[in-house]
Design a protein around this motif. Structure first.
Motif, mmCIF file in Angstrom:
data_model
loop_
_atom_site.group_PDB
_atom_site.id
_atom_site.type_symbol
_atom_site.label_atom_id
_atom_site.label_comp_id
_atom_site.label_asym_id
_atom_site.label_seq_id
_atom_site.Cartn_x
_atom_site.Cartn_y
_atom_site.Cartn_z
ATOM 1 N N GLY A 201 36.050 34.345 30.549
ATOM 2 C CA GLY A 201 37.283 34.053 31.282
ATOM 3 C C GLY A 201 38.203 35.253 31.275
ATOM 4 N N GLY A 202 39.512 34.984 31.295
ATOM 5 C CA GLY A 202 40.495 36.046 31.334
ATOM 6 C C GLY A 202 40.656 36.745 29.990
ATOM 7 N N ALA A 203 41.411 37.845 30.033
ATOM 8 C CA ALA A 203 41.581 38.665 28.833
ATOM 9 C C ALA A 203 42.208 37.878 27.689
ATOM 10 N N GLY A 204 43.166 36.980 28.002
ATOM 11 C CA GLY A 204 43.832 36.203 26.964
ATOM 12 C C GLY A 204 42.878 35.275 26.242
ATOM 13 N N PRO A 250 36.598 38.834 45.951
ATOM 14 C CA PRO A 250 37.558 39.570 45.119
ATOM 15 C C PRO A 250 37.939 38.894 43.818
ATOM 16 N N SER A 251 37.618 37.609 43.636
ATOM 17 C CA SER A 251 38.092 36.883 42.460
ATOM 18 C C SER A 251 37.149 36.974 41.267
ATOM 19 N N VAL A 252 36.103 37.800 41.343
ATOM 20 C CA VAL A 252 35.120 37.850 40.264
ATOM 21 C C VAL A 252 35.225 39.159 39.486
ATOM 22 N N CYS A 253 34.620 39.173 38.286
ATOM 23 C CA CYS A 253 34.840 40.290 37.365
ATOM 24 C C CYS A 253 34.178 41.583 37.803
ATOM 25 N N ASN A 254 33.182 41.532 38.708
ATOM 26 C CA ASN A 254 32.554 42.780 39.141
ATOM 27 C C ASN A 254 33.111 43.298 40.463
ATOM 28 N N LEU A 256 35.751 45.380 42.792
ATOM 29 C CA LEU A 256 36.455 46.654 42.651
ATOM 30 C C LEU A 256 37.951 46.422 42.473
ATOM 31 N N GLU A 257 38.550 47.144 41.498
ATOM 32 C CA GLU A 257 39.992 47.028 41.275
ATOM 33 C C GLU A 257 40.738 48.351 41.441
ATOM 34 N N THR A 258 40.042 49.488 41.256
ATOM 35 C CA THR A 258 40.713 50.793 41.396
ATOM 36 C C THR A 258 39.821 51.763 42.154
ATOM 37 N N LEU A 259 40.398 52.401 43.165
ATOM 38 C CA LEU A 259 39.726 53.413 43.960
ATOM 39 C C LEU A 259 40.262 54.788 43.572
ATOM 40 N N LEU A 260 39.373 55.680 43.166
ATOM 41 C CA LEU A 260 39.731 57.060 42.850
ATOM 42 C C LEU A 260 39.101 57.968 43.893
ATOM 43 N N VAL A 261 39.903 58.832 44.513
ATOM 44 C CA VAL A 261 39.421 59.684 45.596
ATOM 45 C C VAL A 261 39.652 61.148 45.235
ATOM 46 N N GLU A 306 45.850 49.031 34.742
ATOM 47 C CA GLU A 306 45.330 48.518 33.478
ATOM 48 C C GLU A 306 44.588 47.194 33.599
ATOM 49 N N ALA A 307 44.873 46.416 34.634
ATOM 50 C CA ALA A 307 44.400 45.033 34.644
ATOM 51 C C ALA A 307 43.655 44.682 35.922
ATOM 52 N N GLU A 308 42.994 43.527 35.883
ATOM 53 C CA GLU A 308 42.327 42.994 37.067
ATOM 54 C C GLU A 308 43.356 42.388 38.022
#
Length: 413
Positions: A201-204, A250-254, A256-261, A306-308
């Protein structure tokens, strides 16, 4: 029912299950799938009530999506059980075998843990997946789903238990744990009755279980997944991977959350990326360098790296080179899945060698971090720790080992 009583019943059932043949377990899995589909109308009706209550309570859409079952998702749950029946049985597999100089033969073989507890949020598909994986690997299960999914889980577990009984295995191989926080605390402290605990589940939730349990825990992790688009990347490939990883679910743990270019291509790549992302309903949150290129990017706070999000939001940053990308990932990664799109063999080697994550992908979407996609059948979770199991956990990860020694009278001097 007290956790101790439920766990004792599960442990008794696990002794029967630990010696069940593959044919018997596979027949049970198929019977569980049939029973689940036979109860489909009741499952979907119960789920509709859970979803309605969740929305009334103001639950975010990401969690509501995880909670929601459709006929297709229900069919996938049943198919996951059938797929498990097609996979090799890990129990009894000899991993290593050798002879000692004194003639004693040693075999290391796979055996079940015994009783596995799951503590998880929403996602009723986890109920069927976990029950099936535990069964095939010879383990009884104690399933502690969230209150938001209780109506659904009751119907699902009852159907699975009926399938077990119809195949001749004890219904107590699969058990639903109900009650308040005190029950969860009791489950986490049931050392000696529960052999392994897996939070999902979530981080908490994960932090609470890892820090509060006396039962051994396999830590599953949140998925702050990064995609680094290198200067050498095929732009069309990068665009396709980015959109799939962010928007396919988008609601699943795999997701993408951050794009680095890479800075060398940012002025060309980012506007085209924003066109595609905006059209898909994604809001991009970026640093000053990215916002200077495209004013559709809104400011990102430090917390956003830092987070999802688990939503149609995406963090973005422009980085000077692969060293800067690696530094950013080391700082913010949760160790789940990290991706590079590149045509540079040296950068590919550096990325795969230096990124510390359960799964590292080259020129492929992070949505492939999944037990089903790996060919494991259903997965019980994705481990981001480094002990015993790491990455998608399937059947073999739900076993431990023991050593069998056989001789003809040898004694130790």
């Amino acid at each position: 029912m007290q956790i101790s009583d439920l766990a004792e019943r599960a442990k008794t059932a696990s002794r029967v299950l630990s010696t069940a043949t593959r044919d018997r377990k596979d027949a049970a899995l198929r019977a569980m799938a049939d029973a689940l589909l036979a109860a489909g109308d009741d499952v979907l009706a119960a789920n509709a009530s859970d979803v309605e209550a969740a929305r009334a309570a103001g639950t975010g859409e990401a969690l509501v999506d995880r909670l929601t079952l459709t006929p297709d998702r229900l069919a996938e749950m049943a198919q996951g059980l059938r797929d498990l029946a097609l996979l090799p049985d890990p129990v009894g597999e000899t991993i290593h075998g050798w002879n000692l100089p004194n003639g004693v033969h040693v075999d290391q073989v796979r055996v079940p843990f015994g009783v596995i507890g799951m503590i998880y949020e929403a996602r009723p598909n986890v109920t069927a997946d976990a029950a099936g994986i535990c069964l095939k690997s010879g383990n009884a299960s104690l399933l502690r789903g969230s209150s938001s999914c209780l109506r659904t889980n009751r119907v699902v577990v009852e159907a699975l238990r009926q399938g077990l009984e119809s195949s001749g295995l004890p219904a107590d191989c699969i058990n639903l744990v109900e009650g308040g926080h005190e029950v969860t605390d009791e489950l986490m402290r049931a050392r000696g009755l529960v052999d392994l605990l897996i939070p999902r589940g979530g981080a908490g939730l994960i932090r609470a279980v890892v820090e509060g349990a006396t039962v051994p825990v396999i830590e599953t992790g949140t998925g702050n997944c990064h995609l680094f688009v290198d200067a050498s990347a095929d732009r069309a490939m990068a665009m396709s991977i980015m959109l799939n990883a962010k928007t396919q679910r988008p609601s699943v743990c795999n997701a993408l959350e951050t794009l680095l270019v890479h800075r060398a291509i940012a002025a060309e790549f980012l506007p085209a990326a924003l066109d595609a992302l905006t059209a898909a309903g994604v809001t991009v949150h970026g640093d000053e360098a990215s916002r200077a290129i495209d004013d559709r990017i809104v400011p990102a706070t430090e917390h956003e790296y830092e987070a999802e999000y688990l939503s149609l939001d995406l963090a973005c940053a422009v980085v000077d080179d692969i060293d800067a990308a690696l530094t950013h990932i080391r700082r913010y990664s949760t160790g789940h899945s990290e991706t590079i799109v590149t045509a540079d063999a040296a950068n590919q080697r550096r990325f795969t060698a230096e990124v510390d994550a359960a799964v590292v992908l080259v020129n492929a979407s992070s949505r492939f971090t999944d037990g089903g996609q790996f060919g494991f059948g259903a997965e019980i979770g994705i481990s981001t720790q480094k002990l015993h199991a790491r990455g998608p956990m399937g059947l073999t990860e739900m076993t431990t080992t023991k050593y069998l020694l056989s001789g003809d009278g040898q004694t130790r001097a």
